[in-house]
Design a protein around this motif. Structure first.
Motif, PDB file in Angstrom:
ATOM      1  N   TYR A   1       0.867  -1.187   0.000  1.00 47.31           N
ATOM      2  CA  TYR A   1       0.000   0.000   0.000  1.00 47.31           C
ATOM      3  C   TYR A   1       0.894   1.224   0.000  1.00 47.31           C
ATOM      4  O   TYR A   1       1.874   1.297   0.755  1.00 47.31           O
ATOM      5  N   PHE A   2       0.556   2.206  -0.836  1.00 52.53           N
ATOM      6  CA  PHE A   2       1.434   3.358  -1.031  1.00 52.53           C
ATOM      7  C   PHE A   2       0.591   4.605  -1.248  1.00 52.53           C
ATOM      8  O   PHE A   2      -0.404   4.577  -1.980  1.00 52.53           O
ATOM      9  N   ILE A   3       0.980   5.721  -0.605  1.00 55.06           N
ATOM     10  CA  ILE A   3       0.274   6.979  -0.817  1.00 55.06           C
ATOM     11  C   ILE A   3       1.250   8.147  -0.687  1.00 55.06           C
ATOM     12  O   ILE A   3       2.137   8.136   0.175  1.00 55.06           O
ATOM     13  N   VAL A   4       1.119   9.126  -1.580  1.00 52.35           N
ATOM     14  CA  VAL A   4       1.871  10.373  -1.524  1.00 52.35           C
ATOM     15  C   VAL A   4       0.860  11.511  -1.527  1.00 52.35           C
ATOM     16  O   VAL A   4       0.012  11.591  -2.415  1.00 52.35           O
ATOM     17  N   ASN A   5       0.934  12.376  -0.522  1.00 56.85           N
ATOM     18  CA  ASN A   5      -0.024  13.474  -0.428  1.00 56.85           C
ATOM     19  C   ASN A   5       0.601  14.625   0.357  1.00 56.85           C
ATOM     20  O   ASN A   5       1.059  14.436   1.483  1.00 56.85           O
TER      21      ASN A   5
END
Length: 726
Positions: free
Chosen positions: A515-519
């Motif tokens: 799972y990966f997120i950039v914000n």
């Protein structure tokens, strides 16, 4: 008069008779309505937009065959042929989603992208040179990322329960042989190449592309700079040595040449060492890099060619105590190990955009490593060479589908000789590989990649096929899930193959969920993995003299890791936190049972902090790395690998100061708390008269390592410094 009035009435009625009403509804592929779509009659000003329900309607005076164009942001334009004859035209239009590579989902399972072209940057070259404790070493900085383990007496990359030999390193797509400096046993090494060379990297912790092979655990692909910004000279004056780099830049080409010299003798004379040096390590290196750009991108034909050559030499002499086995005449100092190394690496790589959407890349590389050892005055010579050539073609057949197809050829040779006894053994292996990889975007949210790699070894007379697969889905909140699986092959290390040339591939199978997120300048990554091993090399006796070599070994590695990076929450501060859990057991080498390897601590973590203080023109940094301890085999106890060292911990600090824009002063110190880290114990090969095996700890060279450097840039731009190209 009546005829004239009739003609006027016919002309007045003509527009009314020819007018055609066009109406309909616009939806996406899932049946959802699309408001705000633009519907126009091509070549005219007639048209309208769809309402909140996706409906549209307008009238036109045009007659005959016409083309309706329907456009909506994020979707492919549709064109429909219609006949305008005065009769109503009703349309139901379905727009397929267009693929935007800047915002579309990307595969992140097992992958840590770190380049200017990628949206989800993890580490740039600038991060590497400013990470406390890394001391400008690429590998040391990567050890602060998830999936890696710090093995303090080695210095190479250990990934998810795998040995350092299970990681392959590439520069511009071409493999590097002997990427780490030669050293003596239990003396840590580092990569041979400066991070200043590279614009970014792809670091895989597993499940990597079919383009890369002969690595059971990991691939590290480094991409060199294209064109530097300007002409400049860079002077480096350090506590360990110094160097000079000259860069010349033209409109479409560039040349960079550098030379460096390092000698640890002055430093080690000031700082007490735990090692018994007869001759402190010293080295020199020089390199040259050429870059040429050609073609016209506007016409669809352009390319780039790079040539890079690096050569170096180093030497050292050290005494290492042997527990319970002092040789006569050595004053209790143990074994004397003297090393002289010569190393050269060169490559030529290209990339070219051709007509009809074709893209080609490839090149050729050659590595030559020669080690001359004198072990207790017994001269030994080892030569390792790798030649690698590659060519690949990529084409986007549709906006959704692309295909990569490539061929590789390796020539690998190794020889070792006992000079005084006139004994020599060697081998040469030719390996031919083919890889193909297809990428399909179902939508901006769903992507699938499938690959197949095949290979053949002339020495082992073995052919292999390794399939790879990955899929990713993007969520509403910009986060995404990825899954990757695949098989990987690797032939045993050269020191074993030269003893038994028919050894086959070891095998590994990877399964990775991510799972990966950039914000908002915050990155979060969570990943779980499961890896199995088969056909690992096993033998009897000592690693220095293996006997009865077979491939009956097997094992597994499983676990999870987390990575969080934040550049926003604390003003002027960039920090990241890493934790990895690895449960690994394998039967390999001379172990008779499955054991937890010494290079695979169960718990690993790091915290890296960088804070910029504008008023002081300074960046302060700190990093803390730790693990739960290293297993080791104690022959005084029953079983194998039944003991473990205390927790490893290293707190490092750094300070970068810019007294002038073109001058950087950088100071760093590792293990500032002076913790005595032990990586394991060496035991005597035979017990004493009481049946007890004597031992000696394997520890750090010194409790702390301090560094200070002055870096001066000379150019017409007085604001330029060595960080500009990073």
């Amino acid at each position: 008069m009546k005829n004239y009035l009739l003609i006027l009435l016919l002309f007045a009625a003509a527009p009314t008779l020819a007018q055609t009403k066009i109406s309909g509804i616009v939806t996406d592929q899932k049946g959802g309505v699309l408001p705000g779509a633009n519907i126009t009659l091509k070549g005219t000003y007639d048209g309208t937009s769809s309402d909140t329900q996706g409906n549209f309607a307008f009238e036109t005076d045009e007659t005959g065959s016409q083309v309706i164009s329907i456009q909506a942001l994020g979707f492919k334009t549709q064109e429909i042929n219609i006949i305008c004859s005065g009769n109503p035209v009703t349309l139901k239009v379905t727009l397929p989603e267009s693929i935007n590579l800047l915002t579309a989902v990307t595969i992140t399972a097992g992958a840590m992208e770190a380049s200017d072209e990628k949206k989800s940057v993890v580490l740039k070259p600038l991060d590497i040179v400013t990470t406390s404790g890394a001391m400008g070493d690429i590998t040391a900085a990567l050890l602060t990322l998830p999936g890696t383990s710090t093995v303090g007496n080695d210095g190479r990359l250990f990934v998810r329960g795998g040995d350092a030999s299970e990681t392959s390193i590439f520069i511009d797509g071409l493999q590097v042989g002997n990427a780490f400096g030669s050293t003596a046993s239990n003396v840590p090494t580092r990569t041979r190449f400066s991070p200043n060379l590279f614009k970014g990297s792809f670091f895989s912790t597993g499940g990597y592309s079919a383009e890369y092979g002969q690595a059971l655990s990991s691939a590290l692909a480094l991409n060199t700079l294209d064109l530097p910004l300007r002409n400049q000279g860079d002077i480096s004056i350090m506590s360990l040595g110094g160097g000079y780099t000259q860069t010349l830049v033209g409109k479409n080409n560039a040349l960079t040449a550098s030379g460096n010299y390092y000698n640890l003798a002055p430093y080690q004379s000031l700082v007490k060492q735990n090692f018994d040096w007869e001759k402190s390590p010293s080295s020199w290196d020089s390199e040259i890099s050429l870059r040429q750009k050609w073609g016209n991108a506007a016409k669809g034909k352009s390319g780039f060619i790079k040539a890079y050559f690096h050569t170096e030499g180093n030497g050292m002499a050290i005494w290492q105590k042997s527990p319970g086995n002092d040789l006569p005449g050595n004053d209790g100092r143990g074994d004397r190990i003297e090393l002289h190394n010569r190393y050269s690496y060169g490559n030529v790589s290209f990339r070219h955009s051709a007509n009809k959407g074709w893209f080609f890349y490839g090149g050729a590389a050659f590595s030559h490593n020669r080690d001359k050892y004198n072990i207790n005055r017994e001269p030994i010579r080892q030569i390792n060479q790798i030649a690698h050539s590659k060519i690949a073609a990529v084409k986007d057949f549709t906006p959704q589908f692309s295909l990569k197809n490539g061929l590789e050829w390796y020539i690998k040779s190794y020889s070792e000789a006992l000079i005084s006894q006139n004994l020599k053994r060697k081998y040469t292996d030719h390996q031919l590989n083919h890889f193909v990889e297809a990428t399909y975007y179902f939508s901006n949210r769903l992507i699938m990649v499938g690959g197949l790699r095949t290979g053949y070894s002339s020495l082992s007379k073995q052919m292999w096929v390794t399939p790879r697969f990955s899929v990713a889905y993007k969520l509403e909140n910009q986060g995404q899930f990825s899954f990757a699986a695949g098989k990987f092959k690797q032939l045993p290390e050269e020191k074993l193959r030269v003893l038994q040339t028919n050894l086959k591939n070891g095998e590994a199978t990877h399964y990775i969920l991510n799972y990966f997120i950039v914000n908002n300048n915050r990155t979060f990554r969570a990943e779980s993995f499961y890896k199995t091993y088969d056909n690992l090399v096993t033998y009897q006796g000592l690693p220095t003299a293996p006997a009865n070599i077979t491939q009956n070994g097997a094992g597994y590695a499983r676990g999870f890791d987390f990575f969080y990076r934040d550049k926003t929450t604390i003003k002027g501060t960039d920090f990241w936190i890493t934790y990895s859990f690895v449960d690994s057991k394998r039967r390999f080498a001379n172990y008779e049972t499955k054991v937890q390897p010494s290079f695979a601590p169960r718990h690993n973590g790091s915290v890296v902090i960088k804070h910029f203080i504008g008023k002081l023109k300074s960046q302060l940094g700190s990093s803390w790395s730790w693990n739960s301890g290293y297993t080791y085999n104690n022959p005084n106890l029953q079983g194998e690998m039944q003991s473990k060292t205390k927790m490893y911990s290293d707190l490092s600090i750094s300070w970068s100061y810019l007294p002038r824009p073109n001058i950087i002063i950088h100071a760093a110190c590792s293990n500032v708390l002076g913790r005595s880290n032990v990586f394991g114990y060496r035991y005597a090969t035979q017990p004493d008269e009481t049946g007890f095996y004597a031992s000696l700890p394997t520890g750090q060279q010194a409790k702390r390592f301090a560094f200070i450097g002055l870096f001066i840039t000379l150019s017409k731009n007085k604001d330029a410094n060595q960080l500009n190209n990073l």
